[in-house]
Design an enzyme around this catalytic site. Structure first.
Site, PDB file in Angstrom:
ATOM      1  N   GLY A  12       6.573 103.224  68.024  1.00  0.00           N
ATOM      2  CA  GLY A  12       7.736 104.029  67.660  1.00  0.00           C
ATOM      3  C   GLY A  12       8.078 105.061  68.711  1.00  0.00           C
ATOM      4  N   LYS A 173       8.900  86.403  63.319  1.00  0.00           N
ATOM      5  CA  LYS A 173       7.807  87.239  63.837  1.00  0.00           C
ATOM      6  C   LYS A 173       6.488  86.912  63.140  1.00  0.00           C
ATOM      7  CE  LYS A 173       5.969  90.742  66.145  1.00  0.00           C
ATOM      8  NZ  LYS A 173       4.777  91.175  65.427  1.00  0.00           N
ATOM      9  N   GLU A 180      -0.196  83.604  67.557  1.00  0.00           N
ATOM     10  CA  GLU A 180      -0.978  84.544  68.368  1.00  0.00           C
ATOM     11  C   GLU A 180      -2.449  84.523  67.970  1.00  0.00           C
ATOM     12  OE1 GLU A 180      -1.331  89.211  67.838  1.00  0.00           O
ATOM     13  OE2 GLU A 180       0.618  88.657  68.667  1.00  0.00           O
ATOM     14  N   TYR A 181      -2.725  84.489  66.673  1.00  0.00           N
ATOM     15  CA  TYR A 181      -4.110  84.426  66.202  1.00  0.00           C
ATOM     16  C   TYR A 181      -4.818  83.206  66.798  1.00  0.00           C
ATOM     17  CZ  TYR A 181      -4.031  88.020  62.479  1.00  0.00           C
ATOM     18  OH  TYR A 181      -3.981  89.192  61.778  1.00  0.00           O
TER      19      TYR A 181
END
Length: 302
Positions: A12, A173, A180-181
């Protein structure tokens, strides 16, 4: 464009900084006063209360919020924001929310004339420099209105795309993180075989460097793994606990409902769960170190 960033953690804060440095007016709101102060030092308008955020917009300006908060905090946050936001406000959920919940939240907000966009956001702590990869869902006209924000955040080498109605961005996503895992687990297992194989003097950092030049496993994940191993291939002090963010779990649940088998992602997910019960190895230590490299995630020390 004027936009409020709600949640000023690792990503953020980078989002706020990137927008500020490229001409956007940023209103900073966080439950952490230190984070808010840091954003103020960068040039953001500080808004400690939700009402301060709304008042920072002129009467003729559409209120736009970018939420960068944990998935488990989204429902309560939306409930609180709905109480103060004017009609026609726009909320962008840039975190890792379950797309099924995103669809429900969008319908509830639409009933009070507030639009929810979902933006699955990848890039970790490197997004500020490299540009974020953003997968967006929700009303296409509202997306076009806030598109300047996505253009700024994608520069110089990231990318964004609007994929369809509410939940589509978080769905894409979610699957991204499931993949990705599996990729991370495969790399970690391979390097463990190298580490514990018949050639004990292998320099794993050099292996990673070679693999980063023209091999079929060349990737950012392998680059980060190489960096970890060049720093300390013994992974000294890393205890091998690997957290799971929820997105692989949601991917597996969705695939099960669809009758699709995901053996690689399931196996990678199971390894993470086992690591949390103490079943650790060189591979899980490397997984934890990888997560720290791309996302700044905490590494448990042994």
């Amino acid at each position: 464009m004027k936009i409020a960033i709600v949640g000023l953690g690792k990503m953020g804060m980078q989002i706020a900084q990137k927008l500020l440095e490229n001409g956007h007016a940023v209103i900073a709101n966080s439950t952490n006063p230190q984070h808010t102060a840091e954003a103020g030092a960068l040039g953001a308008t500080l808004a400690l209360q939700k009402s301060d955020v709304v008042n920072a917009f002129n009467k003729d300006e559409q209120v736009v919020l970018w939420l960068m908060i944990p998935s488990e905090a989204v429902d309560e946050a939306l409930l609180q924001w709905v109480a103060v936001l004017p009609p026609n406000s726009i909320i962008i959920d840039g975190g890792n929310s379950d797309y099924r919940l995103t669809k429900q939240r969008s319908e509830k907000l639409a009933a009070v004339n507030i639009t929810l966009l979902d933006s699955g956001t990848s890039g970790g702590i490197h997004g500020y420099k490299n540009g974020f990869s953003m997968m967006v869902g929700g009303d296409s006209n509202v997306f076009t209105f806030v598109e300047p924000v996505f253009k700024t955040l994608a520069a110089p080498s990231g990318m964004y795309q609007h994929f369809g109605p509410s939940g589509a961005g978080h769905f894409v996503k979610m699957v991204h993180n499931g993949i990705e895992y599996g990729m991370m687990q495969s790399l970690a297992e391979g390097y463990q075989v190298l580490k514990q194989g018949p050639y004990p003097d292998l320099n794993l950092g050099q292996v990673g460097e070679v693999w980063q030049h023209g091999s079929v496993v060349t990737s950012w994940l392998n680059e980060l793994t190489r960096d970890v191993l060049q720093e300390d291939q013994e992974l000294t002090g890393v205890d091998g606990f690997v957290a799971e963010s929820g997105e692989a779990r949601w991917t597996l649940e969705t695939a099960k409902d669809m009758g699709i088998a995901l053996p690689a992602i399931q196996a990678a997910f199971d390894v993470r769960l086992a690591s949390q019960k103490g079943e650790v190895s060189y591979a899980t230590k490397l997984l934890a170190a990888m997560r720290n490299k791309f996302g700044g995630h905490t590494v448990n020390k042994s």
